[in-house]
Scaffold this motif. Structure first.
Motif, PDB file in Angstrom:
ATOM      1  N   ALA A 138      16.083   7.575  20.319  1.00  0.00           N
ATOM      2  CA  ALA A 138      17.677   8.064  20.719  1.00  0.00           C
ATOM      3  C   ALA A 138      17.814   9.230  19.931  1.00  0.00           C
ATOM      4  O   ALA A 138      19.068   8.927  20.276  1.00  0.00           O
ATOM      5  N   ASP A 139      17.155  10.574  19.925  1.00  0.00           N
ATOM      6  CA  ASP A 139      18.175  11.114  19.789  1.00  0.00           C
ATOM      7  C   ASP A 139      18.394  12.425  21.045  1.00  0.00           C
ATOM      8  O   ASP A 139      18.268  12.877  21.184  1.00  0.00           O
ATOM      9  N   GLY A 140      18.471  11.168  22.224  1.00  0.00           N
ATOM     10  CA  GLY A 140      18.999  12.245  23.482  1.00  0.00           C
ATOM     11  C   GLY A 140      18.048  12.715  24.272  1.00  0.00           C
ATOM     12  O   GLY A 140      18.093  14.047  25.428  1.00  0.00           O
ATOM     13  N   GLY A 141      16.697  12.693  24.185  1.00  0.00           N
ATOM     14  CA  GLY A 141      15.813  13.357  24.661  1.00  0.00           C
ATOM     15  C   GLY A 141      16.008  14.878  24.194  1.00  0.00           C
ATOM     16  O   GLY A 141      15.127  15.909  24.910  1.00  0.00           O
ATOM     17  N   ASP A 142      15.804  15.078  23.173  1.00  0.00           N
ATOM     18  CA  ASP A 142      15.234  16.457  22.155  1.00  0.00           C
ATOM     19  C   ASP A 142      13.956  16.620  22.840  1.00  0.00           C
ATOM     20  O   ASP A 142      13.353  18.007  22.608  1.00  0.00           O
ATOM     21  N   ILE A 143      13.443  15.316  22.617  1.00  0.00           N
ATOM     22  CA  ILE A 143      11.899  15.469  22.352  1.00  0.00           C
ATOM     23  C   ILE A 143      11.218  15.815  23.990  1.00  0.00           C
ATOM     24  O   ILE A 143      10.245  16.888  23.661  1.00  0.00           O
ATOM     25  N   GLY A 144      11.768  15.728  24.776  1.00  0.00           N
ATOM     26  CA  GLY A 144      11.495  15.792  25.865  1.00  0.00           C
ATOM     27  C   GLY A 144      11.612  17.015  26.370  1.00  0.00           C
ATOM     28  O   GLY A 144      11.107  17.933  27.099  1.00  0.00           O
ATOM     29  N   LEU A 145      12.460  17.324  26.161  1.00  0.00           N
ATOM     30  CA  LEU A 145      13.490  18.572  26.948  1.00  0.00           C
ATOM     31  C   LEU A 145      12.299  19.758  25.747  1.00  0.00           C
ATOM     32  O   LEU A 145      12.156  21.061  26.310  1.00  0.00           O
ATOM     33  N   ASN A 146      12.080  19.878  24.756  1.00  0.00           N
ATOM     34  CA  ASN A 146      11.134  20.753  24.361  1.00  0.00           C
ATOM     35  C   ASN A 146      10.029  20.780  24.488  1.00  0.00           C
ATOM     36  O   ASN A 146       9.199  21.820  24.865  1.00  0.00           O
ATOM     37  N   SER A 147       9.078  19.498  24.895  1.00  0.00           N
ATOM     38  CA  SER A 147       7.653  19.374  25.526  1.00  0.00           C
ATOM     39  C   SER A 147       8.151  19.999  26.723  1.00  0.00           C
ATOM     40  O   SER A 147       6.741  20.681  26.548  1.00  0.00           O
ATOM     41  N   VAL A 148       8.263  19.878  27.218  1.00  0.00           N
ATOM     42  CA  VAL A 148       8.048  20.078  29.020  1.00  0.00           C
ATOM     43  C   VAL A 148       8.320  21.407  29.007  1.00  0.00           C
ATOM     44  O   VAL A 148       7.898  22.712  29.084  1.00  0.00           O
ATOM     45  N   LEU A 149       9.339  22.507  27.528  1.00  0.00           N
ATOM     46  CA  LEU A 149      10.056  23.460  27.796  1.00  0.00           C
ATOM     47  C   LEU A 149       8.540  24.369  26.848  1.00  0.00           C
ATOM     48  O   LEU A 149       8.020  25.770  27.436  1.00  0.00           O
ATOM     49  N   GLY A 150       8.205  23.820  26.178  1.00  0.00           N
ATOM     50  CA  GLY A 150       6.560  24.138  24.767  1.00  0.00           C
ATOM     51  C   GLY A 150       5.758  23.746  25.758  1.00  0.00           C
ATOM     52  O   GLY A 150       5.264  25.321  25.681  1.00  0.00           O
ATOM     53  N   GLY A 151       5.607  22.890  26.956  1.00  0.00           N
ATOM     54  CA  GLY A 151       4.542  23.538  27.490  1.00  0.00           C
ATOM     55  C   GLY A 151       3.935  24.249  28.411  1.00  0.00           C
ATOM     56  O   GLY A 151       3.159  25.044  28.678  1.00  0.00           O
ATOM     57  N   SER A 152       5.447  24.585  28.998  1.00  0.00           N
ATOM     58  CA  SER A 152       5.098  25.868  30.456  1.00  0.00           C
ATOM     59  C   SER A 152       4.962  27.137  29.615  1.00  0.00           C
ATOM     60  O   SER A 152       4.437  27.406  30.175  1.00  0.00           O
ATOM     61  N   ILE A 153       5.890  27.387  27.878  1.00  0.00           N
ATOM     62  CA  ILE A 153       5.632  28.573  27.496  1.00  0.00           C
ATOM     63  C   ILE A 153       3.780  28.560  27.316  1.00  0.00           C
ATOM     64  O   ILE A 153       3.812  29.908  27.173  1.00  0.00           O
ATOM     65  N   PHE A 154       3.264  27.812  26.646  1.00  0.00           N
ATOM     66  CA  PHE A 154       2.059  27.517  25.918  1.00  0.00           C
ATOM     67  C   PHE A 154       0.830  28.144  27.491  1.00  0.00           C
ATOM     68  O   PHE A 154       0.233  29.228  27.319  1.00  0.00           O
ATOM     69  N   VAL A 155       1.135  27.482  28.856  1.00  0.00           N
ATOM     70  CA  VAL A 155       0.117  27.541  30.040  1.00  0.00           C
ATOM     71  C   VAL A 155       0.752  29.299  30.809  1.00  0.00           C
ATOM     72  O   VAL A 155       0.122  29.494  30.434  1.00  0.00           O
ATOM     73  N   THR A 156       1.963  29.453  30.787  1.00  0.00           N
ATOM     74  CA  THR A 156       1.909  30.400  30.776  1.00  0.00           C
ATOM     75  C   THR A 156       1.508  31.952  30.631  1.00  0.00           C
ATOM     76  O   THR A 156       1.739  33.013  30.681  1.00  0.00           O
ATOM     77  N   THR A 157       2.158  31.519  28.946  1.00  0.00           N
ATOM     78  CA  THR A 157       1.563  32.585  27.946  1.00  0.00           C
ATOM     79  C   THR A 157      -0.446  32.798  27.094  1.00  0.00           C
ATOM     80  O   THR A 157      -1.166  33.632  27.507  1.00  0.00           O
ATOM     81  N   VAL A 158      -0.261  31.539  26.607  1.00  0.00           N
ATOM     82  CA  VAL A 158      -1.709  31.443  25.919  1.00  0.00           C
ATOM     83  C   VAL A 158      -3.018  30.745  27.372  1.00  0.00           C
ATOM     84  O   VAL A 158      -3.747  31.707  27.086  1.00  0.00           O
ATOM     85  N   VAL A 159      -2.466  30.135  28.034  1.00  0.00           N
ATOM     86  CA  VAL A 159      -3.971  30.029  29.074  1.00  0.00           C
ATOM     87  C   VAL A 159      -3.678  31.080  29.597  1.00  0.00           C
ATOM     88  O   VAL A 159      -4.292  32.103  30.445  1.00  0.00           O
ATOM     89  N   ARG A 519      -3.525  43.492  39.377  1.00  0.00           N
ATOM     90  CA  ARG A 519      -5.272  43.267  38.216  1.00  0.00           C
ATOM     91  C   ARG A 519      -4.985  42.273  36.715  1.00  0.00           C
ATOM     92  O   ARG A 519      -4.008  42.974  36.581  1.00  0.00           O
ATOM     93  N   LEU A 520      -5.473  41.934  36.584  1.00  0.00           N
ATOM     94  CA  LEU A 520      -5.408  41.164  35.421  1.00  0.00           C
ATOM     95  C   LEU A 520      -6.754  41.509  34.519  1.00  0.00           C
ATOM     96  O   LEU A 520      -7.100  42.068  34.454  1.00  0.00           O
ATOM     97  N   ASP A 521      -5.553  42.329  33.215  1.00  0.00           N
ATOM     98  CA  ASP A 521      -6.339  42.684  32.501  1.00  0.00           C
ATOM     99  C   ASP A 521      -6.124  42.893  30.518  1.00  0.00           C
ATOM    100  O   ASP A 521      -5.102  41.961  30.275  1.00  0.00           O
ATOM    101  N   HIS A 522      -6.519  43.995  29.668  1.00  0.00           N
ATOM    102  CA  HIS A 522      -6.622  42.975  28.234  1.00  0.00           C
ATOM    103  C   HIS A 522      -4.686  43.355  27.874  1.00  0.00           C
ATOM    104  O   HIS A 522      -3.918  43.224  27.228  1.00  0.00           O
ATOM    105  N   THR A 523      -3.539  44.272  28.947  1.00  0.00           N
ATOM    106  CA  THR A 523      -2.807  44.695  28.539  1.00  0.00           C
ATOM    107  C   THR A 523      -1.658  43.484  28.703  1.00  0.00           C
ATOM    108  O   THR A 523      -0.820  42.997  28.206  1.00  0.00           O
ATOM    109  N   LEU A 524      -2.161  43.070  29.962  1.00  0.00           N
ATOM    110  CA  LEU A 524      -1.478  41.269  30.608  1.00  0.00           C
ATOM    111  C   LEU A 524      -1.545  40.630  29.532  1.00  0.00           C
ATOM    112  O   LEU A 524      -0.367  39.624  29.068  1.00  0.00           O
ATOM    113  N   GLY A 525      -3.006  40.398  29.119  1.00  0.00           N
ATOM    114  CA  GLY A 525      -3.404  39.274  28.423  1.00  0.00           C
ATOM    115  C   GLY A 525      -2.722  39.259  26.596  1.00  0.00           C
ATOM    116  O   GLY A 525      -2.260  38.709  26.100  1.00  0.00           O
ATOM    117  N   GLY A 526      -2.904  40.467  25.839  1.00  0.00           N
ATOM    118  CA  GLY A 526      -2.772  40.378  24.995  1.00  0.00           C
ATOM    119  C   GLY A 526      -1.135  40.908  24.358  1.00  0.00           C
ATOM    120  O   GLY A 526      -0.489  39.965  23.764  1.00  0.00           O
TER     121      GLY A 526
END
Length: 548
Positions: A138-159, A519-526
């Motif tokens: 009913a909220d016009g896809g607010d969950i859809g927008l936030n879930s895609v963007l939230g999943g993307s930021i999780f993968v590109t930062t946490v993973v 090179r992948l290192d602690h500066t990038l990950g942290g």
């Protein structure tokens, strides 16, 4: 799959967070009722409280478990875990094998398959969750927008951050391929810029939505071009190297080095085997293992059997002619039920003609399968048809499960009095991305020399697929329903904030990797983990009222 963090978050929110907002369009008036009886009456009589899936979770919680709300909430959490398990297990056991075999049957190159079918297998849950959220909530896809963007930021930062820190901890030197990395990050940045413009404008038309989806086609063409150029350069290098080595030497005289060096048997020292007579202990252990396996089988049977009898499987490891025949009969019938089922009920309310057609198709396919397949080995002909059938039915199960998942998450948001957007940013995003975390980290650590590169590519190509295809098709569907008028984007200033954090993480990775010779290192990950923690802190602080 939901982990302990997700469950803990739900319990904390349910005990401590209550925003108390009332809105007649989103069924939040349940919190201003005076008694359990009035709350139950409100739910059963208010249209906005009707479920978006097949089960009325609000009625279960407020009516059936009105005397034991804690038990009702725990039951909903258990069902949430089961739904996430069905999603992940369907993708791993049915969808991904169908995609892989279908790719081999169609003779797709690894580059093309890696940017089409394989991302579809890894991101199918995100895509379907987004489409369902846009077209049903009913909220016009607010969950859809936030879930895609939230999943993307999780993968590109946490993973990426966890992967970089683990690689640094093991003192491994991993150099990322620069052209492919820059291509994926730049495309993702351009895509997020387009999403930001759409959110700021506040609406999107049908033709602009189609162009948004076609951006992924441009990305695929660029991947193919880079792949073919790389292959051409590799062939030229091989010709130069082998041409100089083999001048005047026949093919029979070329020395071929095996991949694995052989070990002489006489130089191998075999330890003395110690024979321990403990037949009784072995028997006891086997009996215990048998009992445990039997209990696990009984527990998983209600979740396993419905999919097994509706999704065709033709692999050698799981070959069963009776199951294949039954799945060919029941599969079309399930598609017909899903097609004709209205929201909120699972009754046979569709057209009788549709059920007659799908029933006839199922009986015909089942009869042909029984007559032309062997009992001892899977079919060897028309493999594209069998794999496409498994692909279609796994997609159907994913659609149904995502529909129910979004409905449950929205109901939980109403129960705990929390904004559905925050639910999408945390639980739905984590649930859809925890598999990427486990798979990519394992691939980077134990996937051989090419493992880290493949994992890094997946960390950016996956979110790009989810945004362009998930949001893109959602925009197409909702704008098509509004055509010729434009679809109005939900007014949520936090969307711009989420996109900003996501772009900051991408720019951080782009700058740090290029300065440190990829090179992948602690500066990038942290740095990436700090960015995500700041993002999550701001979102949760705003949800509990600490920030305006």
């Amino acid at each position: 799959m939901v982990n302990k963090i997700t469950l803990t978050l739900f319990l904390i929110i349910s005990n401590n967070i209550f925003t108390g907002y009332a809105d007649t369009t989103t069924c939040t008036g349940i919190h201003i009722q005076n008694s359990s009886t009035s709350t139950c009456t409100y739910i059963t009589t208010t249209t906005s409280c009707n479920p978006k899936g097949y089960i009325n979770y609000l009625q279960i919680y407020y009516c059936n478990f009105s005397s034991f709300p804690q038990a009702g909430f725990i039951l909903l959490l258990i069902w949430l875990v089961i739904l996430f398990y069905i999603l992940s297990n369907t993708a791993s056991d049915y969808f991904c094998p169908a995609v892989e075999h279908l790719s081999n049957s169609l003779n797709l190159s690894p580059a093309i398959a890696g940017t089409t079918l394989l991302p579809l297998g890894n991101g199918c849950t995100d895509v379907f969750s987004t489409v369902i959220a846009f077209t049903t909530t009913a909220d016009g896809g607010d969950i859809g927008l936030n879930s895609v963007l939230g999943g993307s930021i999780f993968v590109t930062t946490v993973v990426v951050g966890v992967m970089s820190l683990l690689i640094t901890y093991q003192k491994k030197v991993v150099v990322v391929d620069k052209p492919n990395f820059i291509r994926d990050v730049v495309f993702l940045l351009v895509t997020l810029t387009n999403v930001l413009v759409i959110v700021i404008i506040g609406e999107i038309g049908l033709w602009l939505a189609i162009v948004f989806v076609l951006t992924y086609v441009v990305y695929i063409l660029l991947v193919c071009y880079i792949h073919f150029i790389h292959q051409k350069k590799q062939k030229q290098k091989q010709k130069l190297v082998f041409g100089s080595v083999n001048d005047g030497i026949g093919d029979d005289h070329v020395i071929r080095v095996p991949l694995l060096c052989s070990v002489e048997e006489e130089n191998v020292v075999h330890p003395v085997e110690k024979v321990v007579h403990c037949e009784e202990q072995v028997v006891d252990r086997r009996s215990v293992v048998t009992i445990v396996n039997l209990l696990l089988y009984v527990v998983k049977l209600p979740v396993y059997l419905p999919r097994r009898v509706t999704i065709p499987v033709v692999t050698k490891e799981r070959w069963s002619k009776p199951f294949l025949v039954i799945s060919m009969v029941l599969g079309p019938l399930m598609v017909g039920v899903v097609w004709n089922t209205k929201e909120g009920s699972l009754g046979l309310k569709g057209s009788l003609v549709t059920y007659f057609v799908v029933g006839a198709i199922g009986i015909g396919l089942g009869t042909c399968t029984y007559a032309f397949t062997s009992s001892t080995m899977p079919p060897q002909r028309c493999l594209v048809f069998w794999y496409a059938s498994g692909f279609l039915m796994s997609v159907t199960w994913t659609y149904v499960t995502c529909n129910e998942l979004v409905s449950l998450l929205e109901s939980l948001g109403n129960i705990i009095g929390m904004n559905p957007a925050i639910i999408g940013l945390t639980v739905l995003a984590w649930g859809n991305s925890i598999g990427d975390l486990a798979a990519n980290v394992a691939l980077a650590m134990y996937g051989g020399p090419d493992g880290p590169q493949i994992a890094m590519s997946g960390c950016y190509a996956g979110p790009l697929f989810n945004v362009l295809i998930g949001l893109g098709f959602s925009f197409v569907f909702v704008s098509w329903s509004k055509y010729p008028a434009a679809y109005v984007i939900p007014e949520d200033p936090n969307l711009c904030e989420t996109i900003g954090f996501l772009m900051v993480g991408l720019l951080w990775a782009l700058v740090i990797l290029t300065k440190r010779e990829m090179r992948l290192d602690h500066t990038l990950g942290g740095g990436l983990l700090v960015i995500y923690l700041c993002f999550l802190f701001i979102k949760l602080a705003r949800a509990i009222g600490l920030l305006g």
